[in-house]
Enzyme design. Sequence first.
Site, mmCIF file in Angstrom:
data_model
loop_
_atom_site.group_PDB
_atom_site.id
_atom_site.type_symbol
_atom_site.label_atom_id
_atom_site.label_comp_id
_atom_site.label_asym_id
_atom_site.label_seq_id
_atom_site.Cartn_x
_atom_site.Cartn_y
_atom_site.Cartn_z
ATOM 1 N N LYS A 1 0.838 -1.206 0.000
ATOM 2 C CA LYS A 1 0.000 0.000 0.000
ATOM 3 C C LYS A 1 0.870 1.254 0.000
ATOM 4 O O LYS A 1 1.907 1.301 0.679
ATOM 5 C CB LYS A 1 -0.909 -0.027 1.233
ATOM 6 C CG LYS A 1 -1.889 1.132 1.342
ATOM 7 C CD LYS A 1 -2.730 0.956 2.607
ATOM 8 C CE LYS A 1 -3.727 2.077 2.806
ATOM 9 N NZ LYS A 1 -4.536 1.870 4.041
ATOM 10 N N SER B 1 -9.217 2.142 3.474
ATOM 11 C CA SER B 1 -8.393 2.845 2.490
ATOM 12 C C SER B 1 -7.413 1.935 1.766
ATOM 13 O O SER B 1 -6.664 2.383 0.895
ATOM 14 C CB SER B 1 -7.617 3.961 3.196
ATOM 15 O OG SER B 1 -6.766 3.415 4.206
ATOM 16 N N SER C 1 -9.446 -0.228 7.648
ATOM 17 C CA SER C 1 -8.918 -0.053 6.297
ATOM 18 C C SER C 1 -8.360 -1.309 5.653
ATOM 19 O O SER C 1 -8.157 -1.341 4.441
ATOM 20 C CB SER C 1 -7.832 1.034 6.288
ATOM 21 O OG SER C 1 -8.412 2.303 6.402
#
Length: 471
Positions: free
Chosen positions: A80, A155, A179
Amino acid sequence: MSEIVMLNIAQLVAGFRQRSLSPVEVMCAVLDRVTKLDPAVNAFCALDEEGAMSAACEAERRWTRGEPCGPLDGVPVSVKDLVAVAGFPTRHGSWTASPDRESVDAPAVARLRRAGAIPFGKTTTSEFGNKIVTDCPLTGATRNPWDTRLSPGGSSGGSAVAVALGMGPLSLATDGGGSIRIPACWSGVVGFKPTFALVPAGNAASWTALSTLGPIARTVRDAALMLDAMTGANNDGSSEGGSPAGYSAALDDGVVGLRIGWCPAPDGVPVAPDIAACVGRAADTFGALGATVIQTDVAPIADYYGNGRMHSVQWCVFFAQRVRHMEAADRTLLDPELTALADAGARIDTATFVDALLARHALGASMETFFERYDLLLTPTFHCGPPPVPGLPGHLRSAPLLTAWCNQAGLPAISVPCGFAGDLPTGLQIIGRRGSDALVLRAARAYELARGDFPAPGPELQLPGDVEIAP
């Protein structure tokens, strides 16, 4: 043998060892998959194809000599874009972040490399991980692999989508309020948020004191193997801060004799009926596997919701701190939703912030008492399905009702696919006391084995013609 890109780690490593499969072949297949599918879902914001192929060649030479450098040697992993990877910039999904390439890996990435994993790309995130969908001014919107009209969640949406579609078997993600677990739930994969700070973050340590790093994978065993690598646990009976022989060691020990609390819908959480039905069947499975499953209201969680603003107060203040030194010109580049968070945080007084911290402490103490009676807790991962792309509807802008409290208490929690609500996957959340990561993974594995293989989304993806992915 199934399609290469959908093989699990044990299958990949067995293929490498037997010379029936090579790290170069696997990396080529993954990169080809990204080329074909990513234009429709926008899971990646950066790739290093040359570096990935070079590392795969080195891994292949080690396997040819019979000298793999670790248990993940030659396994592709994405990361990420909130986490530093040497050779890539860390953009945080933001035009305000530096485009310069990192010279040093984050500690978790360095450990993955030492285990032989090959970081090959960065996955999309909302700006600084600020919300539960994955869209931002820098990279645009990421789309759900089951229905590209919808969000995959966030996210860590890019990580979940990449894994779901076979664009790498593993992804390193972050979770500050759900997330990891929310996009895992909506994308049909496994997402594990470890006990707070179990996975080292180094200089990028959780500036919110809520977020921690964790794995997204297609199976619980793959997630556990990745956690072994990131915590320093290994298979020779020793570890650095991990369980005695690694988190993957006792995965198949089952749940016989465990006392498991089952909270189908905490007070005030409107769980959709089709999601409730899926998760209810999953909870019943634990009883069939030999656990004692007891339905409970989980009063501490109800108190958390009654408090109302524990998570949102802290979240807003942390984002206000994040942007307070930005130049005015940079602030104009921010996602308007992040700006609104920061502005709200700037209006919160010290007493209100301290009250939120005290409520957080009280929740943690209450859950310690809860886990004196129960070994684990089951809930839905999310109370409804994903929203359309782009944007975040107003009713989902508060703290995620079923996940954020786990971050407040620092508890390990995993989302495992448990069926379909309509045409979309949904997830069972399994939660344990602080430090019980191995037990949470073991329970998830027991359920996964009883459930059987979970289907993957088809590769025939279509992007709605009237919407663009990136700005």
